[in-house]
Design an enzyme around this catalytic site. Structure first.
Site, mmCIF file in Angstrom:
data_model
loop_
_atom_site.group_PDB
_atom_site.id
_atom_site.type_symbol
_atom_site.label_atom_id
_atom_site.label_comp_id
_atom_site.label_asym_id
_atom_site.label_seq_id
_atom_site.Cartn_x
_atom_site.Cartn_y
_atom_site.Cartn_z
ATOM 1 N N GLU A 203 41.801 39.257 43.584
ATOM 2 C CA GLU A 203 39.899 38.922 42.851
ATOM 3 C C GLU A 203 39.487 39.429 43.881
ATOM 4 O O GLU A 203 38.477 40.421 43.795
ATOM 5 C CB GLU A 203 39.432 37.959 41.751
ATOM 6 C CG GLU A 203 39.921 37.976 40.225
ATOM 7 C CD GLU A 203 40.097 38.944 39.762
ATOM 8 O OE1 GLU A 203 39.224 40.067 39.969
ATOM 9 O OE2 GLU A 203 40.790 39.003 38.701
ATOM 10 N N ARG A 207 37.448 43.553 44.057
ATOM 11 C CA ARG A 207 36.728 44.036 43.431
ATOM 12 C C ARG A 207 35.595 44.421 44.956
ATOM 13 O O ARG A 207 35.116 44.924 44.921
ATOM 14 C CB ARG A 207 36.140 42.742 42.922
ATOM 15 C CG ARG A 207 36.531 42.574 41.794
ATOM 16 C CD ARG A 207 36.192 41.899 40.704
ATOM 17 N NE ARG A 207 37.395 40.939 39.460
ATOM 18 C CZ ARG A 207 35.898 40.642 38.789
ATOM 19 N NH1 ARG A 207 35.187 41.055 38.093
ATOM 20 N NH2 ARG A 207 37.104 39.559 37.569
ATOM 21 N N ASP A 347 50.603 44.384 35.276
ATOM 22 C CA ASP A 347 49.797 45.333 34.928
ATOM 23 C C ASP A 347 49.581 46.229 36.029
ATOM 24 O O ASP A 347 50.179 47.500 36.289
ATOM 25 C CB ASP A 347 48.491 45.392 34.212
ATOM 26 C CG ASP A 347 47.876 44.342 34.945
ATOM 27 O OD1 ASP A 347 47.810 43.429 35.763
ATOM 28 O OD2 ASP A 347 46.609 44.196 34.258
ATOM 29 N N GLU A 481 39.347 49.643 29.968
ATOM 30 C CA GLU A 481 41.123 50.181 29.916
ATOM 31 C C GLU A 481 41.241 51.282 28.838
ATOM 32 O O GLU A 481 41.940 52.394 29.483
ATOM 33 C CB GLU A 481 41.939 48.557 29.812
ATOM 34 C CG GLU A 481 42.241 48.140 30.972
ATOM 35 C CD GLU A 481 41.800 46.683 30.936
ATOM 36 O OE1 GLU A 481 40.839 46.254 29.672
ATOM 37 O OE2 GLU A 481 41.429 45.796 32.064
ATOM 38 N N THR A 567 42.289 49.426 41.235
ATOM 39 C CA THR A 567 42.106 48.896 39.218
ATOM 40 C C THR A 567 41.037 48.226 39.243
ATOM 41 O O THR A 567 41.321 48.186 37.888
ATOM 42 C CB THR A 567 43.481 47.516 39.414
ATOM 43 O OG1 THR A 567 43.471 47.802 38.115
ATOM 44 C CG2 THR A 567 43.255 46.748 40.253
HETATM 45 C C1 DMJ Z 1 39.371 44.199 35.926
HETATM 46 O O1 DMJ Z 1 38.824 43.206 37.410
HETATM 47 C C2 DMJ Z 1 40.852 44.897 36.739
HETATM 48 O O2 DMJ Z 1 40.767 46.387 35.604
HETATM 49 C C3 DMJ Z 1 41.642 44.339 36.662
HETATM 50 O O3 DMJ Z 1 42.747 45.140 37.050
HETATM 51 C C4 DMJ Z 1 42.057 44.005 35.645
HETATM 52 N N1 DMJ Z 1 40.800 43.551 34.847
HETATM 53 C C5 DMJ Z 1 40.143 43.659 34.729
HETATM 54 C C6 DMJ Z 1 39.052 44.456 33.668
HETATM 55 O O4 DMJ Z 1 39.601 44.316 32.515
#
Ligand code: DMJ
Length: 581
Positions: A203, A207, A347, A481, A567
């Site tokens: 995270e 982020r 994922d 997503e 992501t």
């Molecule tokens: C986000 O923090 C990112 O996209 C992560 O890869 C998956 N979960 C959340 C959003 O749903």
């Protein structure tokens, strides 16, 4: 029956990859990474080099001989980098002469007369989300829009301002200038990295590091770069494992400040809930993009080495039916459990394979091959069609299929479309069709709900099609997503239905998630009077609203030729050239 997984714990003494062949391949890989990051300024085996904030030896990957190519810090030539971009980064272009702008606008609006009225709402949603966060929760990680206060949570190890850092690039590209300045000021004055607490490596990386890197590349403001590098250094101890695969949780305190009061500084752990001390595929497999840029900007190869080691270990480990299970031991390098998923826990590992290749300007052929092989295995074993004709990606538990798709797995439509362009001639159309079918299924999961927002997970069993069957899976927490896939599908096909579907999401968000002081997730998508969960997730500003904005504006804003999105939807530049002075 698959015999690859051993139920008894594997012998821990001998890391699987401690062979000369492994080290030779690692050295080759690092040389490729070094080439991708630009020519070494000098080659001095084992020499010490200066990086931000102190002296640091270019560390060898775990157990490996010292990397041969170390580089002195190079000045990152920001102006040269900006000149290398093939497209503008924003819709409104500074310095554009009025005549050109008028012509461009005319073409844009003529082509799509409804767009201004669709683009603008995404801007005002962003402004509303930001203004409320600023008013009630600035400096906390997230806004609680019902109770009008802030939420800190326990994912970021004492770091604060997740929403600020996640929102920076969205504010910038939307040209919410005043709001961007507010966010930047907070980073300059109040973003404290001198914290001590347990953070999720994943995270913090996606982020904070992703957000700071993107903000730097978009604006050239040094503060974003230096914070990203400083934070990157704090994550390095997580990689001190026998395999070089990082553990999931790290204490962000400085390693040299162990004391009675912070005895765990710099230490790392596996998540308590992860089986047998394992690391999670989607966590350690989602570092490559950011870590290569940390090396690019610092001139210190250590970040790229760490991320590349994980990729190499994964490439080398035997895969059941070609699939990657979600749990791997950082001690032995063996898989620990039998669960395979393109949704949660798996994922973004797949996403980062194809994006690593794209970001390397198509040079990281190892990542591309891993992606191609993984997708082939996924298609062979997990992709299914429902009785009603909907294509979905099931989950796999030791060979048994669970006919469920999580909202998280809906990013895969966009990913498969992105990769399709670069598949072999005979597979291109096939993958494009697969991407369209999966995106359609995810749209159905929205369309079949009362709110027109999709549930956390939907199933294809016992006569159910694309709907949640369990109470605990009916919620929607502002996740991105599905609109992420709409954005990619729009840009790669220009089929207007994707913009139409995106517009349906805008309307549903406004109707069901907007509350007096921000946007909130809802607990049940199957009722038109849902209760709110009182949380405005930071990824709503980083991803959901950014992807909606990009869906409705010109394709060359943050063009896919120039950028890959991490992501968390933070844009990182494709390395067309090296930008070192
Ligand atoms: C986000 O923090 C990112 O996209 C992560 O890869 C998956 N979960 C959340 C959003 O749903």
């Amino acid at each position: 029956r698959d015999t690859f997984f051993s139920r008894s714990p594997p012998a821990a003494a001998e890391p699987r990859h401690a062979s000369p062949v492994f080290f030779r391949r690692l050295r080759e890989k690092l040389r490729t990474v070094a080439r991708m990051a630009g020519p070494p300024a000098h080659t001095a085996p084992g020499s010490r080099q200066q990086v931000q904030g102190g002296e640091r030896r270019a560390e060898p990957a775990t157990g490996a001989p010292p990397a041969r190519e170390t580089r002195a810090p190079l000045r990152f030539d920001y102006e040269r980098f900006r000149r290398s971009l093939r497209h503008p980064v924003r819709f409104f272009r500074p310095g554009e002469d009025p005549e050109t702008r008028a012509r461009r606008m005319k073409i844009f609006f003529l082509r799509s007369p409804r767009l201004p009225s669709r683009l603008c709402p995404t801007l005002s949603m962003m402004k509303f989300a930001w203004d409320n966060y600023k008013q009630y929760a600035l400096g906390k990680n997230e806004l609680r829009p019902l109770t009008k206060n802030g939420h800190i949570g326990n994912m970021f190890g004492g770091l604060r301002g997740a929403t600020v850092v996640d929102a920076l690039d969205t504010l910038y590209i939307m040209e919410l200038e005043e709001e961007f300045q507010e966010a930047k000021k907070w980073v300059e004055k109040s973003f404290d990295l001198n914290v001590n607490g347990e953070a999720s490596l994943f995270e913090v990386n996606i982020r904070y590091i992703g957000g700071l890197l993107a903000a730097y590349y978009l604006t050239g403001e040094e503060v974003f770069k230096s914070k990203a590098l400083e934070l990157g250094e704090k994550l390095l101890p997580a990689f001190n494992t026998p395999t070089g695969i990082p553990r999931g949780v790290i204490n962000l305190g400085r390693q040299d400040t162990h004391s009675l009061f912070s005895p765990c500084s710099g230490m790392s752990w596996s998540w308590g809930w992860a089986s047998a001390g394992s690391s999670i595929l989607a966590e350690f497999g989602t570092l490559h993009l950011e870590f290569l840029h940390l090396s690019e900007l610092s001139g210190n190869p250590v970040f790229a080495e760490k991320a590349s080691t994980s990729q190499l270990v994964l490439n080398r480990v035997e895969k059941p039916q070609g699939l990657y299970p979600n749990f791997l031991s950082p001690v032995t390098g063996n898989w620990v459990q039998h669960h395979v998923s393109i949704g949660g826990l798996g994922d973004s590992f797949y996403e980062y394979l194809i994006k690593s290749w794209l970001m390397s300007d198509k040079k990281d052929s190892e990542a591309k091959k891993m992606y191609d092989d993984a997708l082939e295995a996924i298609e062979k074993h997990l992709v299914k069609k429902s009785a009603g004709g909907l294509t979905y990606i099931a989950e796999w538990r030791g060979g048994i299929l669970d006919h469920k798709m999580g909202h998280l797995a809906c990013f895969s439509g966009g990913m498969i479309a992105l990769g399709a362009e670069h598949a072999g001639q005979e597979r291109k159309q096939h993958y494009m069709d697969l991407a369209a079918e999966i995106t359609n299924t995810c749209h159905e999961s929205y369309a079949r709900s009362d709110t027109k927002l999709g549930p956390e997970a939907f199933r294809f069993d016992a006569g159910t099609e694309a709907m949640a069957t369990r109470l605990s899976e009916r919620y929607y927490i502002l996740r991105p997503e599905v609109v992420e896939s709409y954005m990619y599908m729009w840009r790669l096909t220009h089929d207007p239905k994707y913009r139409q579907w995106g517009w349906e999401v805008v309307k549903a968000l406004e109707k069901h998630c907007r509350v007096e002081a921000g946007f909130s997730g809802i607990r049940d998508v199957y009722t038109t009077t849902p209760t709110h969960d009182n949380m405005q997730q930071s990824f709503f500003l980083a991803e959901t609203l950014k992807y909606l904005y990009l869906l409705f504006c010109e394709d060359d804003v943050l063009s896919l030729d120039d950028w890959v999105f991490n992501t968390e939807a933070h844009p990182l530049p494709v390395n067309h050239t090296n930008f070192k002075a």
